[in-house]
Design an enzyme around this catalytic site. Structure first.
Site, PDB file in Angstrom:
ATOM      1  N   ILE A 141       0.861  -1.182   0.000  1.00 49.43           N
ATOM      2  CA  ILE A 141       0.000   0.000   0.000  1.00 49.43           C
ATOM      3  C   ILE A 141       0.898   1.233   0.000  1.00 49.43           C
ATOM      4  CG2 ILE A 141      -1.859   1.210   1.182  1.00 49.43           C
ATOM      5  CD1 ILE A 141      -2.520  -1.442   2.566  1.00 49.43           C
ATOM      6  N   ASP A 142       0.877   1.979  -1.081  1.00 50.51           N
ATOM      7  CA  ASP A 142       1.812   3.088  -1.259  1.00 50.51           C
ATOM      8  C   ASP A 142       1.046   4.371  -1.532  1.00 50.51           C
ATOM      9  OD1 ASP A 142       3.952   4.699  -1.711  1.00 50.51           O
ATOM     10  OD2 ASP A 142       4.486   3.856  -3.645  1.00 50.51           O
ATOM     11  N   SER A 143       1.225   5.373  -0.659  1.00 51.20           N
ATOM     12  CA  SER A 143       0.556   6.662  -0.845  1.00 51.20           C
ATOM     13  C   SER A 143       1.083   7.406  -2.059  1.00 51.20           C
ATOM     14  CB  SER A 143       0.724   7.531   0.401  1.00 51.20           C
ATOM     15  OG  SER A 143       2.101   7.794   0.633  1.00 51.20           O
TER      16      SER A 143
END
Length: 306
Positions: A182-184
């Protein structure tokens, strides 16, 4: 004074429908159309109670609590007590936010209230004013949309962006599992549908796809070229997504629309997110092989409990 009961009922039905929708969105409940319509019909039917000898019940707090309990059970069902309490309290919370916003806007723009000899009096006719109707018809949907966006932003900020999760994909009866980060920093979207794009490392996953799709992904600039033959059933799933990295010129990647994407979080909760596009990328995402795809944070906001 003439009262158009059908108009008042329909307005209340629409408002109750939006409140129940927002409650379901906040809690990520799977909404059943006939249930939410029946719950809205039950909530708005209280208007007709005013024309009966039992109109006094309309103002009684106990009756309002019982009615709200029935509305929540009809709309979301009753699986267990904690599930029911969460639904009920969130329904109250959403109603207070939207209702309080309308009251604040009304008193902000209201100029009908005057004070005469220390007594507050109004110039209202009982039919309502254009301002009151505009606030309900226009102001409420705006407040609903504003509240929905704020809830989504709060949820995005709660996401742990360094969390690695299990991802299950299904495309044309092909199913495979992989690890996802999960990468912003991944804010890539399909420019046409505005669907979030989930980046897949094709160096590790290309054996899961047909050879013609792999070749097309390696040469995205050749999409639509007659020299490439795409298997039937895959053509309508393909799209081309423009992007630009830091210090790079505009580039393209091939996107595939999956049939199903299920994300399993660390706590065991599963989210199903079908409104997504898979970006087929041949850049190595993890040198250690800890993950093989990068998830868009919006996927966790839009995902429904599986």
């Amino acid at each position: 004074m003439a009262i158009y009961l059908d108009v008042i009922w329909f307005l209340n039905f629409c408002i109750d429908l939006l409140l129940l929708l927002l409650t379901g969105i906040v809690l990520k409940r799977t909404l059943v159309k006939w249930r939410i319509l029946l719950g809205s019909l039950l909530a708005s039917s209280i208007i007709f109670l005013l024309l009966t000898p039992y109109s006094a019940l309309f103002y009684h707090p106990v009756f309002k609590v019982v009615l709200s309990v029935c509305i929540v059970v009809v709309t979301f069902g009753f699986k267990k007590f904690s599930y029911f309490i969460q639904n009920l309290l969130t329904f109250y919370f959403v109603s207070f936010i939207c209702g309080g916003g309308l009251i604040a806007l009304h008193y902000f723009f209201n100029n009908e209230m005057v004070i005469l000899n220390g007594v507050v009096s109004t110039k209202s006719t009982g039919l309502g004013t254009p301002l009151s109707w505009l606030l309900v018809i226009i102001g409420f949907p705006i407040l609903w949309y504003f509240s929905k966006k704020r809830f989504e932003q709060i949820e995005v900020r709660k996401i742990k962006y360094d969390e690695i999760v299990d991802v299950a994909l299904a495309i044309n009866e092909i199913e495979f599992h992989l690890k996802g980060l999960i990468d912003s920093g991944n804010q890539l979207q399909d420019p046409l549908t505005k669907r979030p794009v989930m980046i897949i490392d094709m160096n590790e996953m290309q054996n899961k796809f047909p050879k013609d799709i792999v070749e097309q992904a390696k040469h995205p600039e050749m999409i639509g070229d007659s020299s490439f033959s795409i298997n039937k059933g895959w053509e309508e799933k393909l799209c081309i997504i423009p992007y630009r990295g830091v210090g790079q010129v505009n580039q393209f990647i091939i996107g595939v629309k999956p049939d199903r994407v299920v994300i399993t979080l660390q706590k065991g909760e599963q989210l199903q997110c079908n409104n997504v596009v898979l970006g087929l990328n041949f850049t190595n995402l993890s040198s250690d092989g800890d993950f093989h795809c990068i998830l868009h944070p919006q996927m966790l906001v839009q995902g429904k409990s599986a």
